[in-house]
Design an enzyme around this catalytic site. Structure first.
Site, PDB file in Angstrom:
ATOM      1  N   ARG A  81       0.842  -1.194   0.000  1.00  0.00           N
ATOM      2  CA  ARG A  81       0.000   0.000   0.000  1.00  0.00           C
ATOM      3  C   ARG A  81       0.880   1.247   0.000  1.00  0.00           C
ATOM      4  O   ARG A  81       1.962   1.259   0.571  1.00  0.00           O
ATOM      5  CB  ARG A  81      -0.900   0.012   1.233  1.00  0.00           C
ATOM      6  CG  ARG A  81      -2.106  -0.910   1.130  1.00  0.00           C
ATOM      7  CD  ARG A  81      -2.991  -0.827   2.354  1.00  0.00           C
ATOM      8  NE  ARG A  81      -2.332  -1.298   3.540  1.00  0.00           N
ATOM      9  CZ  ARG A  81      -1.788  -0.543   4.474  1.00  0.00           C
ATOM     10  NH1 ARG A  81      -1.867   0.772   4.402  1.00  0.00           N
ATOM     11  NH2 ARG A  81      -1.189  -1.079   5.508  1.00  0.00           N
ATOM     12  N   TYR A 220      -1.517  -3.439  -7.004  1.00  0.00           N
ATOM     13  CA  TYR A 220      -1.266  -4.257  -5.830  1.00  0.00           C
ATOM     14  C   TYR A 220      -2.311  -4.149  -4.729  1.00  0.00           C
ATOM     15  O   TYR A 220      -2.693  -3.050  -4.314  1.00  0.00           O
ATOM     16  CB  TYR A 220       0.103  -3.892  -5.224  1.00  0.00           C
ATOM     17  CG  TYR A 220       0.552  -4.932  -4.240  1.00  0.00           C
ATOM     18  CD1 TYR A 220       1.158  -6.098  -4.704  1.00  0.00           C
ATOM     19  CD2 TYR A 220       0.317  -4.793  -2.892  1.00  0.00           C
ATOM     20  CE1 TYR A 220       1.532  -7.085  -3.814  1.00  0.00           C
ATOM     21  CE2 TYR A 220       0.687  -5.779  -1.998  1.00  0.00           C
ATOM     22  CZ  TYR A 220       1.296  -6.921  -2.466  1.00  0.00           C
ATOM     23  OH  TYR A 220       1.655  -7.908  -1.589  1.00  0.00           O
ATOM     24  N   LYS A 229      -9.534  -2.296   1.537  1.00  0.00           N
ATOM     25  CA  LYS A 229      -9.251  -1.168   2.422  1.00  0.00           C
ATOM     26  C   LYS A 229     -10.020   0.092   2.006  1.00  0.00           C
ATOM     27  O   LYS A 229     -10.511   0.843   2.842  1.00  0.00           O
ATOM     28  CB  LYS A 229      -7.750  -0.901   2.481  1.00  0.00           C
ATOM     29  CG  LYS A 229      -6.967  -2.074   3.077  1.00  0.00           C
ATOM     30  CD  LYS A 229      -7.491  -2.420   4.435  1.00  0.00           C
ATOM     31  CE  LYS A 229      -7.168  -3.785   4.969  1.00  0.00           C
ATOM     32  NZ  LYS A 229      -5.842  -4.141   5.303  1.00  0.00           N
ATOM     33  N   HIS A 249     -10.702  -2.586  11.301  1.00  0.00           N
ATOM     34  CA  HIS A 249      -9.597  -3.430  10.823  1.00  0.00           C
ATOM     35  C   HIS A 249      -9.384  -4.554  11.834  1.00  0.00           C
ATOM     36  O   HIS A 249      -8.422  -4.538  12.597  1.00  0.00           O
ATOM     37  CB  HIS A 249      -8.345  -2.546  10.696  1.00  0.00           C
ATOM     38  CG  HIS A 249      -7.213  -3.175   9.955  1.00  0.00           C
ATOM     39  ND1 HIS A 249      -5.913  -2.734  10.070  1.00  0.00           N
ATOM     40  CD2 HIS A 249      -7.165  -4.194   9.065  1.00  0.00           C
ATOM     41  CE1 HIS A 249      -5.120  -3.457   9.290  1.00  0.00           C
ATOM     42  NE2 HIS A 249      -5.855  -4.359   8.671  1.00  0.00           N
ATOM     43  N   SER A 271      -1.377  -3.647  10.364  1.00  0.00           N
ATOM     44  CA  SER A 271      -1.002  -4.518   9.253  1.00  0.00           C
ATOM     45  C   SER A 271       0.254  -5.314   9.598  1.00  0.00           C
ATOM     46  O   SER A 271       1.202  -4.775  10.157  1.00  0.00           O
ATOM     47  CB  SER A 271      -0.751  -3.678   8.001  1.00  0.00           C
ATOM     48  OG  SER A 271      -1.926  -2.986   7.672  1.00  0.00           O
ATOM     49  N   CYS A 273       0.679  -7.574  11.839  1.00  0.00           N
ATOM     50  CA  CYS A 273       0.907  -7.732  13.279  1.00  0.00           C
ATOM     51  C   CYS A 273       0.124  -8.896  13.876  1.00  0.00           C
ATOM     52  O   CYS A 273      -0.098  -8.942  15.090  1.00  0.00           O
ATOM     53  CB  CYS A 273       0.590  -6.438  14.005  1.00  0.00           C
ATOM     54  SG  CYS A 273       1.796  -5.150  13.658  1.00  0.00           S
ATOM     55  N   ASP A 296      -9.417  -9.941   8.707  1.00  0.00           N
ATOM     56  CA  ASP A 296      -8.864  -8.594   8.463  1.00  0.00           C
ATOM     57  C   ASP A 296      -9.848  -7.459   8.747  1.00  0.00           C
ATOM     58  O   ASP A 296      -9.432  -6.403   9.201  1.00  0.00           O
ATOM     59  CB  ASP A 296      -8.376  -8.489   7.011  1.00  0.00           C
ATOM     60  CG  ASP A 296      -7.416  -7.324   6.781  1.00  0.00           C
ATOM     61  OD1 ASP A 296      -6.439  -7.203   7.533  1.00  0.00           O
ATOM     62  OD2 ASP A 296      -7.643  -6.529   5.843  1.00  0.00           O
ATOM     63  N   ARG A 388       2.151 -12.023  -0.664  1.00  0.00           N
ATOM     64  CA  ARG A 388       0.812 -12.345  -0.137  1.00  0.00           C
ATOM     65  C   ARG A 388       0.160 -13.475  -0.908  1.00  0.00           C
ATOM     66  O   ARG A 388       0.499 -13.752  -2.052  1.00  0.00           O
ATOM     67  CB  ARG A 388      -0.082 -11.105  -0.224  1.00  0.00           C
ATOM     68  CG  ARG A 388       0.432  -9.941   0.611  1.00  0.00           C
ATOM     69  CD  ARG A 388      -0.616  -9.327   1.464  1.00  0.00           C
ATOM     70  NE  ARG A 388      -0.036  -8.404   2.416  1.00  0.00           N
ATOM     71  CZ  ARG A 388      -0.559  -8.146   3.606  1.00  0.00           C
ATOM     72  NH1 ARG A 388      -1.662  -8.736   3.988  1.00  0.00           N
ATOM     73  NH2 ARG A 388       0.023  -7.285   4.423  1.00  0.00           N
TER      74      ARG A 388
HETATM   75  P1  GTP Z   1      -2.286  -7.838   7.395  1.00  0.00           P
HETATM   76  O1  GTP Z   1      -2.770  -8.868   6.450  1.00  0.00           O
HETATM   77  O2  GTP Z   1      -1.218  -6.952   6.829  1.00  0.00           O
HETATM   78  O3  GTP Z   1      -3.379  -7.020   7.991  1.00  0.00           O
HETATM   79  O4  GTP Z   1      -1.469  -8.616   8.576  1.00  0.00           O
HETATM   80  P2  GTP Z   1      -1.983  -9.478   9.823  1.00  0.00           P
HETATM   81  O5  GTP Z   1      -2.295  -8.567  10.959  1.00  0.00           O
HETATM   82  O6  GTP Z   1      -3.037 -10.424   9.409  1.00  0.00           O
HETATM   83  O7  GTP Z   1      -0.647 -10.266  10.251  1.00  0.00           O
HETATM   84  P3  GTP Z   1      -0.274 -11.817  10.087  1.00  0.00           P
HETATM   85  O8  GTP Z   1      -1.119 -12.712  10.924  1.00  0.00           O
HETATM   86  O9  GTP Z   1      -0.184 -12.135   8.651  1.00  0.00           O
HETATM   87  O10 GTP Z   1       1.187 -11.825  10.725  1.00  0.00           O
HETATM   88  C1  GTP Z   1       2.209 -10.999  10.242  1.00  0.00           C
HETATM   89  C2  GTP Z   1       3.546 -11.456  10.751  1.00  0.00           C
HETATM   90  O11 GTP Z   1       3.532 -11.526  12.180  1.00  0.00           O
HETATM   91  C3  GTP Z   1       3.933 -12.844  10.250  1.00  0.00           C
HETATM   92  O12 GTP Z   1       5.297 -12.842   9.875  1.00  0.00           O
HETATM   93  C4  GTP Z   1       3.717 -13.725  11.450  1.00  0.00           C
HETATM   94  O13 GTP Z   1       4.555 -14.840  11.430  1.00  0.00           O
HETATM   95  C5  GTP Z   1       3.987 -12.792  12.631  1.00  0.00           C
HETATM   96  N1  GTP Z   1       3.208 -13.197  13.814  1.00  0.00           N
HETATM   97  C6  GTP Z   1       1.870 -13.424  13.881  1.00  0.00           C
HETATM   98  N2  GTP Z   1       1.484 -13.834  15.112  1.00  0.00           N
HETATM   99  C7  GTP Z   1       2.609 -13.844  15.865  1.00  0.00           C
HETATM  100  C8  GTP Z   1       2.880 -14.176  17.239  1.00  0.00           C
HETATM  101  O14 GTP Z   1       2.003 -14.535  18.026  1.00  0.00           O
HETATM  102  N3  GTP Z   1       4.173 -14.042  17.655  1.00  0.00           N
HETATM  103  C9  GTP Z   1       5.170 -13.645  16.816  1.00  0.00           C
HETATM  104  N4  GTP Z   1       6.394 -13.557  17.308  1.00  0.00           N
HETATM  105  N5  GTP Z   1       4.963 -13.343  15.503  1.00  0.00           N
HETATM  106  C10 GTP Z   1       3.706 -13.438  15.043  1.00  0.00           C
HETATM  107  C1  SPV Z   2      -2.969  -4.536   5.185  1.00  0.00           C
HETATM  108  O1  SPV Z   2      -1.961  -3.916   4.812  1.00  0.00           O
HETATM  109  O2  SPV Z   2      -3.560  -4.278   6.263  1.00  0.00           O
HETATM  110  C2  SPV Z   2      -3.502  -5.633   4.354  1.00  0.00           C
HETATM  111  C3  SPV Z   2      -2.960  -5.794   3.002  1.00  0.00           C
HETATM  112  O3  SPV Z   2      -4.391  -6.342   4.777  1.00  0.00           O
HETATM  113  S1  SPV Z   2      -3.649  -4.709   1.859  1.00  0.00           S
HETATM  114  O4  SPV Z   2      -4.814  -5.322   1.238  1.00  0.00           O
HETATM  115  O5  SPV Z   2      -2.617  -4.434   0.840  1.00  0.00           O
HETATM  116  O6  SPV Z   2      -4.070  -3.486   2.518  1.00  0.00           O
HETATM  117 MN    MN Z   3      -4.897  -5.878   7.008  1.00  0.00          MN
END
Ligand code: GTP
Ligand code: SPV
Ligand code: MN
Length: 608
Positions: A81, A220, A229, A249, A271, A273, A296, A388
């Site tokens: 983004r 993207y 979003k 979110h 994002s 996290c 999400d 992704r």
């Molecule tokens: P968006 O799709 O961008 O909104 O991200 P998201 O909030 O869905 O994050 P996602 O679950 O994809 O995790 C992002 C990163 O954080 C990955 O590299 C995971 O491996 C890491 N991660 C997720 N949960 C944990 C956790 O409990 N502990 C640690 N250390 N890392 C984590």
């Molecule tokens: C985020 O960045 O929070 C996402 C990926 O879930 S995107 O759709 O690119 O915003």
């Molecule tokens: Mn997201």
């Protein structure tokens, strides 16, 4: 060619006159070679994909290892983004607030007219009707995206309820959010296409008052799949403000305890996290069961019974690939087994995808996301950190049976969180709704690869909505406070703050995270049942050592102290940074939040 003679423009498969007129108007402006109305059928998907494969945008993966799945490599400058190019064009700049880029709507419309003039030349214009939320649910809303990207049309087919069903739901006069997307890469007669067309210039533009989206120059994710979003958060947050609901979110998770008592939990983390990971949690504690409703976005509305009901407006997961493995998220790995589009992962020599963290050792013969042989000694990752997957939600083994329930699910707890190496405890319960809103408003988190900002640098990301709130965030905080004040306090979800990312002096994570996060959810669930103990600290209620199930984790007392103890000195520093942030909102910041800040300072002073 005039618009009326454009192949595909007539006859339109709808009697919605406003929609047809708008499509004609956009076709006249953007001058595509042809127009295609998407019906969302399997045959259509096949045709779209065949065209994308012929253009080199998609590469088919090994059909035995990963049936129906494809790989795309983006332009190296189009990988996330673009927050600096994202605009909220409200009539009054003050209504966009200090956290958004604002541009004058009249000037912006002029600029867009120029940018979009002829921008689809030589390309197909796809008309993509979609529903955010289950078709026909009162919590759902409709949109139509016009795009010149087949990749976007295919991705929208995975991520939303796309096609004939949405068009039918629109009827002859239904309300829809118009969203126009272009790659900004017109093709002259005879000009060869590139695999990932896009433009150096990018504009992601929202008109909150007229509920319109215009996106230029990127193919993207959140820049281009406009249902996500742009609509489900930025425009929907404005709709929600006006209509008395919430567009957030947040993931949505169903957690059932060993006695069979189910809780629905919504959680807002910035994002990259951990939302997808928590949404697909595999509990390590026997007898606990977690099911996925969304990963999400949550749209939430109070029901007639006074409880807050949530739907997942999406139909797929657009998740971060790196770090996803059998050990961290088996459910995601199973979800991706087929019919998935991968973007910016690496490719293996035998026609599959790979990314950092998927397996050890690094396979030989990888092609990196830039299409070059991967050199493991280079220090460069094989997959882009924001690589992704886009996969249908129904393929998730833990998808909850009620994930498409048009009534939504009643939320028991709301979690806020961020990525914080220091200060913030593993879990803190808010004293009440207003204190919870204060917590949400002060979320700070380390930057990630999901956007172009600096990775690792701490920034405020209130409610994990900083890049996604379509209006003044001071008003957004007020909206949260108002909804809470109007509701029956006993029926409001309880609010918690979590942090899986505390680090020790060596820079290692102190908390094992992932499946072990169920231990924190267990405490939360037992708090809701009135069964678990907590200690009051200046920042909120944290678990006692005994109330948190830590059996078998082998955490040292030092680790526990890091995770659970509140350091009043560190927090005095934390609290001291809030006023500078709050002041950016001027008088749009609710007074109640200033009072919360003062109360926090007093509680800290009392223990120092
Ligand atoms: P968006 O799709 O961008 O909104 O991200 P998201 O909030 O869905 O994050 P996602 O679950 O994809 O995790 C992002 C990163 O954080 C990955 O590299 C995971 O491996 C890491 N991660 C997720 N949960 C944990 C956790 O409990 N502990 C640690 N250390 N890392 C984590
Ligand atoms: C985020 O960045 O929070 C996402 C990926 O879930 S995107 O759709 O690119 O915003
Ligand atoms: Mn997201």
């Amino acid at each position: 060619m005039t618009s009326s003679s454009l192949p595909g423009l007539h006859p339109a498969p709808t009697r919605h006159a406003r929609l047809v007129a708008w499509v004609e108007q956009i076709a006249a402006l953007t001058k595509p070679a042809r127009v295609h109305w998407c019906d969302g059928s399997a045959e259509e998907k096949e045709t779209l994909i065949a065209d994308l494969v012929a253009r080199g945008t998609l590469t088919q993966l090994d059909p035995v290892k990963r049936p129906g799945s494809y790989h795309a490599a983006s332009d190296p400058k189009d990988v996330a983004r673009v927050e600096s190019r994202t605009f909220i064009c409200s009539d009054d700049a003050a209504d966009a607030g200090p956290t958004n880029n604002w541009a004058d709507p009249i000037e912006m419309r002029d600029r867009l007219d120029g940018l979009f003039d002829g921008c689809m030349a030589g390309r197909t214009m796809y008309v993509v009707p979609f529903s955010m939320g289950p078709l026909g649910s009162e919590l759902s809303a409709l949109g139509v995206e016009i795009t010149d990207s087949g990749y976007v049309a295919v991705s929208m087919g995975i991520m939303t309820r796309m096609g004939a069903g949405a068009l039918e739901a629109l009827g002859e006069d239904g309300t829809f959010v118009p969203a126009v997307h272009t790659l900004g890469a017109p093709l002259a007669e005879g000009q060869a296409d590139v695999p990932w067309p896009c433009n150096e210039q990018k504009w992601i533009v929202h008109f909150p008052e007229t509920r319109e989206i215009w996106s230029y120059g990127s193919g993207y994710g959140g820049n281009a799949l406009l249902g996500k979003k742009c609509y489900a958060l930025r425009i929907a947050s404005v709709m929600a403000r006006d209509e008395g609901w919430l567009a957030e979110h947040m993931l949505i998770l169903k957690l059932t305890d060993p006695k069979g008592r189910a809780k629905y939990i919504a959680a807002a983390f910035p994002s990259a996290c951990g939302k997808t990971n928590l949404a697909m949690l595999q509990p390590t504690l026997p007898g606990w069961k977690a099911e996925t409703v969304g990963d999400d976005i949550a749209w939430m509305r109070f029901g007639e019974d006074g409880r807050l009901y949530a739907v997942n407006p999406e139909a797929g997961f657009f998740g971060v690939a790196p770090g996803t493995s059998r050990n961290t998220n088996q459910n995601a790995i199973s979800t991706l087994a087929r019919d998935t589009v991968f973007t910016n992962t690496a490719l293996t020599a035998d026609g599959d995808v790979w990314w950092e963290g998927l397996s050890k050792p690094v396979p030989e013969g990888l092609t990196n996301w830039k299409g070059q042989p991967h050199d493991p000694t280079s220090g460069e990752p094989a997959a882009h950190p924001n690589a992704r997957f886009a996969a249908p939600a129904h393929q998730c083994p833990t998808i909850a049976p009620e994930w498409e329930d048009p009534r939504g699910v009643p939320i028991d707890a709301i979690l806020f969180g961020g990525r914080r190496a220091s200060a913030v405890p593993l879990v803190t319960e808010a004293f009440d709704w207003e204190h919870g809103v204060f917590m949400g408003s002060t979320v700070a988190s380390e930057g990630t690869a999901a956007a172009e900002n600096a990775v690792g640098e701490i920034r405020r990301d209130p409610f994990a909505m900083l890049p996604f709130c379509g209006y003044n965030m001071g008003d957004y905080f007020a909206h949260w406070l108002t909804l809470g004040a109007k509701a029956d306090a006993a029926k409001l979800p309880r609010i918690f703050f979590v942090n899986w990312f505390r680090k020790d002096q060596d820079g290692s994570f102190v908390w094992p995270g992932f499946g072990e996060n169920v231990r924190v959810l267990k405490w939360i669930s037992e708090r809701l049942e009135g069964e678990a103990e907590a200690v009051d600290t200046p920042v909120g209620r944290v678990p006692t050592r005994q109330s948190l199930d830590l059996d078998g984790l082998g955490l040292s007392e030092t680790a526990l102290a890091t995770l659970l103890d509140v350091d009043a000195e560190v927090w005095t520093e934390e609290a001291g940074m809030i006023p500078a942030f709050y002041e950016t909102f001027g008088d749009r910041l609710p007074k109640a939040l200033w009072s919360q800040h003062v109360a926090l300072t007093h509680r800290l002073d009392a223990v120092l």
